[in-house]
Scaffold this motif. Structure first.
Motif, PDB file in Angstrom:
ATOM      1  N   ASN A 235     -12.877  30.781 -21.610  1.00 44.23           N
ATOM      2  CA  ASN A 235     -11.439  30.969 -21.395  1.00 44.23           C
ATOM      3  C   ASN A 235     -10.688  31.292 -22.683  1.00 44.23           C
ATOM      4  O   ASN A 235      -9.468  31.261 -22.717  1.00 44.23           O
ATOM      5  N   ASP A 236     -11.420  31.561 -23.762  1.00 42.45           N
ATOM      6  CA  ASP A 236     -10.764  31.860 -25.037  1.00 42.45           C
ATOM      7  C   ASP A 236     -11.350  33.114 -25.693  1.00 42.45           C
ATOM      8  O   ASP A 236     -11.473  33.199 -26.908  1.00 42.45           O
ATOM      9  N   VAL A 237     -11.710  34.088 -24.880  1.00 42.69           N
ATOM     10  CA  VAL A 237     -12.247  35.353 -25.397  1.00 42.69           C
ATOM     11  C   VAL A 237     -11.186  36.044 -26.243  1.00 42.69           C
ATOM     12  O   VAL A 237     -10.033  36.175 -25.824  1.00 42.69           O
ATOM     13  N   THR A 238     -11.566  36.480 -27.443  1.00 39.13           N
ATOM     14  CA  THR A 238     -10.629  37.235 -28.278  1.00 39.13           C
ATOM     15  C   THR A 238     -10.654  38.702 -27.881  1.00 39.13           C
ATOM     16  O   THR A 238     -11.605  39.181 -27.248  1.00 39.13           O
ATOM     17  N   PHE A 239      -9.612  39.427 -28.279  1.00 34.85           N
ATOM     18  CA  PHE A 239      -9.550  40.852 -27.949  1.00 34.85           C
ATOM     19  C   PHE A 239     -10.693  41.607 -28.615  1.00 34.85           C
ATOM     20  O   PHE A 239     -11.301  42.498 -28.002  1.00 34.85           O
ATOM     21  N   ALA A 240     -11.009  41.246 -29.858  1.00 36.75           N
ATOM     22  CA  ALA A 240     -12.101  41.916 -30.569  1.00 36.75           C
ATOM     23  C   ALA A 240     -13.434  41.695 -29.856  1.00 36.75           C
ATOM     24  O   ALA A 240     -14.265  42.609 -29.772  1.00 36.75           O
ATOM     25  N   GLU A 241     -13.653  40.496 -29.323  1.00 33.79           N
ATOM     26  CA  GLU A 241     -14.887  40.207 -28.589  1.00 33.79           C
ATOM     27  C   GLU A 241     -14.946  41.011 -27.292  1.00 33.79           C
ATOM     28  O   GLU A 241     -15.999  41.532 -26.919  1.00 33.79           O
ATOM     29  N   PHE A 242     -13.814  41.106 -26.612  1.00 36.93           N
ATOM     30  CA  PHE A 242     -13.738  41.882 -25.369  1.00 36.93           C
ATOM     31  C   PHE A 242     -14.048  43.352 -25.629  1.00 36.93           C
ATOM     32  O   PHE A 242     -14.833  43.988 -24.901  1.00 36.93           O
ATOM     33  N   ILE A 243     -13.449  43.910 -26.684  1.00 35.75           N
ATOM     34  CA  ILE A 243     -13.671  45.321 -27.018  1.00 35.75           C
ATOM     35  C   ILE A 243     -15.110  45.545 -27.463  1.00 35.75           C
ATOM     36  O   ILE A 243     -15.722  46.577 -27.136  1.00 35.75           O
ATOM     37  N   ARG A 244     -15.683  44.602 -28.183  1.00 38.82           N
ATOM     38  CA  ARG A 244     -17.072  44.749 -28.605  1.00 38.82           C
ATOM     39  C   ARG A 244     -18.003  44.754 -27.391  1.00 38.82           C
ATOM     40  O   ARG A 244     -18.972  45.517 -27.336  1.00 38.82           O
ATOM     41  N   TYR A 245     -17.695  43.902 -26.418  1.00 37.78           N
ATOM     42  CA  TYR A 245     -18.487  43.870 -25.184  1.00 37.78           C
ATOM     43  C   TYR A 245     -18.434  45.220 -24.474  1.00 37.78           C
ATOM     44  O   TYR A 245     -19.461  45.762 -24.039  1.00 37.78           O
ATOM     45  N   ILE A 246     -17.230  45.802 -24.368  1.00 36.16           N
ATOM     46  CA  ILE A 246     -17.085  47.110 -23.724  1.00 36.16           C
ATOM     47  C   ILE A 246     -17.801  48.183 -24.542  1.00 36.16           C
ATOM     48  O   ILE A 246     -18.517  49.031 -24.001  1.00 36.16           O
ATOM     49  N   SER A 247     -17.614  48.142 -25.858  1.00 39.04           N
ATOM     50  CA  SER A 247     -18.208  49.143 -26.735  1.00 39.04           C
ATOM     51  C   SER A 247     -19.731  49.138 -26.664  1.00 39.04           C
ATOM     52  O   SER A 247     -20.366  50.191 -26.821  1.00 39.04           O
ATOM     53  N   ASP A 248     -20.312  47.988 -26.395  1.00 37.27           N
ATOM     54  CA  ASP A 248     -21.772  47.876 -26.322  1.00 37.27           C
ATOM     55  C   ASP A 248     -22.334  48.250 -24.953  1.00 37.27           C
ATOM     56  O   ASP A 248     -23.549  48.347 -24.796  1.00 37.27           O
ATOM     57  N   THR A 249     -21.462  48.450 -23.969  1.00 39.88           N
ATOM     58  CA  THR A 249     -21.926  48.785 -22.618  1.00 39.88           C
ATOM     59  C   THR A 249     -22.427  50.226 -22.587  1.00 39.88           C
ATOM     60  O   THR A 249     -21.691  51.157 -22.933  1.00 39.88           O
ATOM     61  N   LYS A 250     -23.654  50.408 -22.182  1.00 42.98           N
ATOM     62  CA  LYS A 250     -24.254  51.738 -22.164  1.00 42.98           C
ATOM     63  C   LYS A 250     -24.032  52.464 -20.836  1.00 42.98           C
ATOM     64  O   LYS A 250     -23.760  53.653 -20.810  1.00 42.98           O
ATOM     65  N   GLU A 251     -24.198  51.738 -19.738  1.00 45.28           N
ATOM     66  CA  GLU A 251     -24.031  52.340 -18.411  1.00 45.28           C
ATOM     67  C   GLU A 251     -22.586  52.167 -17.949  1.00 45.28           C
ATOM     68  O   GLU A 251     -22.203  51.118 -17.446  1.00 45.28           O
TER      69      GLU A 251
END
Length: 336
Positions: A235-251
């Motif tokens: 419940n405390d995801v940072t914006f940078a962590e969220f963007i990194r998760y999206i950036s690492d998504t391949k499919e």
């Protein structure tokens, strides 16, 4: 692409502080230059003196500085697309495809997503955080519900958003699907993809959402936060962590639809939408659209206020994003 290649070289070679600062500046310039390039293309196409017939309407995509309402020819797919194409991202031209060339899984996914209104002969591609609910209300109203409600804006959100109250392209046979896509008027709403990501973060992660915390937050924290507690509630995801998760998504097709690129939701590089409405200028453009097609809708569509965010706030969020991650993000959403 030349800019992207130069950036890649800089990313490998840059370890010193001065180079990193230069890289940050160049990334920003890439976004600005790309936007200006699209604006210039739109401006040139509008001055080109093309012979247009007042049959269907095209509203320029979010790459234009000032959205303009333009007429386009009606008839075959090729004639309609020739007017729309200059307003689509340049990347769509190098990704030229059609409905028939989409894979079976892509057709299935898109077919379940597209809303079909037989009464008004409209096809709408809804997208989260593009003020989807007001447009769903309009589509429901046009489906012979004008006697039930005095105005489409009066329709309850839960009624408009109920999937059972709408037909989808997947409800039709393959032959009927081709006919609908060829003859019905198709539209979608666009907005800047980076602004959309900030809104998604604020509403799904910053404002605690237990469903998203369990489904995504816990995983993101565990993967991207060194020393994270295994008992993290997510419940405390940072914006940078969220963007990194999206950036690492391949499919990209597997992304949650709330942040999936619009091209992978609506396939606007493959489906020739007849008109495209800007989120930022929605009231004016929706009113013109209703009038042009004689739709019995008197109230312009207004964006949902909770989906509106000032550009200065978007800039603040992206100031904390590493240049390499921002560059990868631009590549993922470049067709939007």
């Amino acid at each position: 692409r030349d800019k992207e290649n130069s950036f890649a070289v800089m990313l490998v070679a840059s370890k010193k502080k001065k180079t990193l600062i230069l890289l940050c500046t160049c990334c920003i310039m890439l976004v600005v230059c790309t936007r200006n390039h699209h604006e210039n293309n739109a401006a040139r196409s509008s001055k080109g003196g093309a012979k247009l017939k007042p049959q269907t309407v095209t509203i320029a995509t979010a790459t234009s500085a000032k959205p303009t309402l333009e007429n386009s020819t009606k008839g075959s797919t090729s004639s309609a697309s020739s007017t729309l194409q200059p307003h689509l991202p340049d990347e769509c031209h190098s990704y030229s495809t059609t409905w028939s060339r989409l894979s079976s899984s892509q057709k299935s996914s898109l077919g379940k997503h597209l809303i079909v209104n037989e009464n008004a002969k409209l096809v709408y591609c809804p997208a989260p955080y593009h003020s989807m609910t007001p447009w769903m209300k309009a589509m429901y109203y046009l489906n012979n519900h004008s006697l039930d409600y005095a105005d489409h804006a009066k329709i309850p959100a839960n009624v408009a958003n109920d999937e059972n109250n709408h037909k989808h392209l997947a409800d039709y046979t393959p032959e009927q699907q081709v006919d609908i896509l060829s003859t019905y008027r198709k539209f979608l709403v666009v907005r800047h993809p980076l602004t959309r990501l900030v809104v998604v973060y604020l509403l799904k992660f910053k404002a605690y959402n237990p469903t998203f915390a369990r489904a995504y937050g816990q995983y993101i924290v565990q993967k991207y936060r060194p020393g994270a507690s295994p008992d993290s509630a997510g419940n405390d995801v940072t914006f940078a962590e969220f963007i990194r998760y999206i950036s690492d998504t391949k499919e990209l097709d597997t992304m949650n639809e709330h942040w999936r690129p619009l091209e992978h939701l609506c396939r606007h590089c493959a489906i020739h939408y007849d008109y495209i409405v800007h989120f930022e200028n929605m009231a004016e453009e929706s009113k013109k659209m209703f009038q042009h097609f004689n739709l019995p809708l008197s109230t312009p569509i207004q964006p949902d206020h909770w989906e509106i965010i000032p550009g200065s706030q978007v800039k603040q969020f992206f100031n904390e994003i590493q240049p390499s991650m921002l560059l990868n993000l631009v590549k993922q959403y470049v067709k939007d």
